[in-house]
Design a protein around this motif. Sequence first.
Motif, mmCIF file in Angstrom:
data_model
loop_
_atom_site.group_PDB
_atom_site.id
_atom_site.type_symbol
_atom_site.label_atom_id
_atom_site.label_comp_id
_atom_site.label_asym_id
_atom_site.label_seq_id
_atom_site.Cartn_x
_atom_site.Cartn_y
_atom_site.Cartn_z
ATOM 1 N N UNK A 56 -15.389 -43.981 -76.165
ATOM 2 C CA UNK A 56 -15.337 -42.636 -76.160
ATOM 3 C C UNK A 56 -16.351 -42.111 -74.983
ATOM 4 N N UNK A 57 -17.446 -42.642 -74.750
ATOM 5 C CA UNK A 57 -18.119 -42.261 -73.642
ATOM 6 C C UNK A 57 -17.588 -42.645 -72.470
ATOM 7 N N UNK A 58 -17.089 -43.927 -72.237
ATOM 8 C CA UNK A 58 -16.311 -44.230 -70.983
ATOM 9 C C UNK A 58 -15.054 -43.165 -70.680
ATOM 10 N N UNK A 59 -14.420 -42.911 -72.005
ATOM 11 C CA UNK A 59 -13.298 -41.801 -71.747
ATOM 12 C C UNK A 59 -13.903 -40.609 -71.276
ATOM 13 N N UNK A 60 -14.994 -40.159 -71.697
ATOM 14 C CA UNK A 60 -15.688 -38.784 -71.451
ATOM 15 C C UNK A 60 -15.914 -38.893 -69.878
ATOM 16 N N UNK A 61 -16.468 -39.939 -69.536
ATOM 17 C CA UNK A 61 -16.930 -40.079 -68.219
ATOM 18 C C UNK A 61 -15.711 -39.972 -67.248
ATOM 19 N N UNK A 62 -14.477 -40.812 -67.627
ATOM 20 C CA UNK A 62 -13.425 -40.972 -66.614
ATOM 21 C C UNK A 62 -12.640 -39.580 -66.678
ATOM 22 N N UNK A 63 -12.732 -38.547 -68.020
ATOM 23 C CA UNK A 63 -12.204 -37.548 -67.836
ATOM 24 C C UNK A 63 -12.740 -36.527 -66.834
#
Length: 189
Positions: A56-63
């Motif tokens: 989820x943290x990786x996804x937040x960064x990618x978004x």
Amino acid sequence: MGSETRADLTGSAAARPRAASWAVRGLPGAALAAMIGCAAFAQPEASPHVQASSPEEAGRYLILVGGCNDCHTVGWDRSSGRLPASEWLTGNDVGYRGPWGTSYAANLRISVQNLSEEAWVQMFRAAAGRPPMPWLNYTTMHERDLVAMYRFIRSLGEKGARAPQPVPPGEEPTTPYILFVPQQPAARP
């Protein structure tokens, strides 16, 4: 060691050139072995991906770095990127009009509720959507990153309404839109 002489520590004068010769001959092999050993541990994966404390943290960064909020979050531009995540990715009813017709940035928070992780990844691999979504930027993205984006969006929960349906070329949209058609500059005197 106090009673030993310098000659005892370095060997006889005759033995020194032979030892130096062996060291020099062995140096390239040792250096090569060291480089191979280091390279084995330093090799990046064939496809880079984001590492974070959770998907989820990786996804937040990618978004954020992928600019997803630029189109998929109403008011993102006016907030200077300061909207809380609770407001992110709810779609937009301002259309993008071009030769393809008029398309709308989807409400991703609703979209992920109706897709499995596998279907999400396949959607990006197929690059089957309409402009101006930069689909080709995502076709080679590491699967782990696509899944991370999916999990982050899903963690936000469902919110908002679906974006309007696309409007075919030649038909006038009923919503405001941004025109994506190159314009020729006015002739200068």
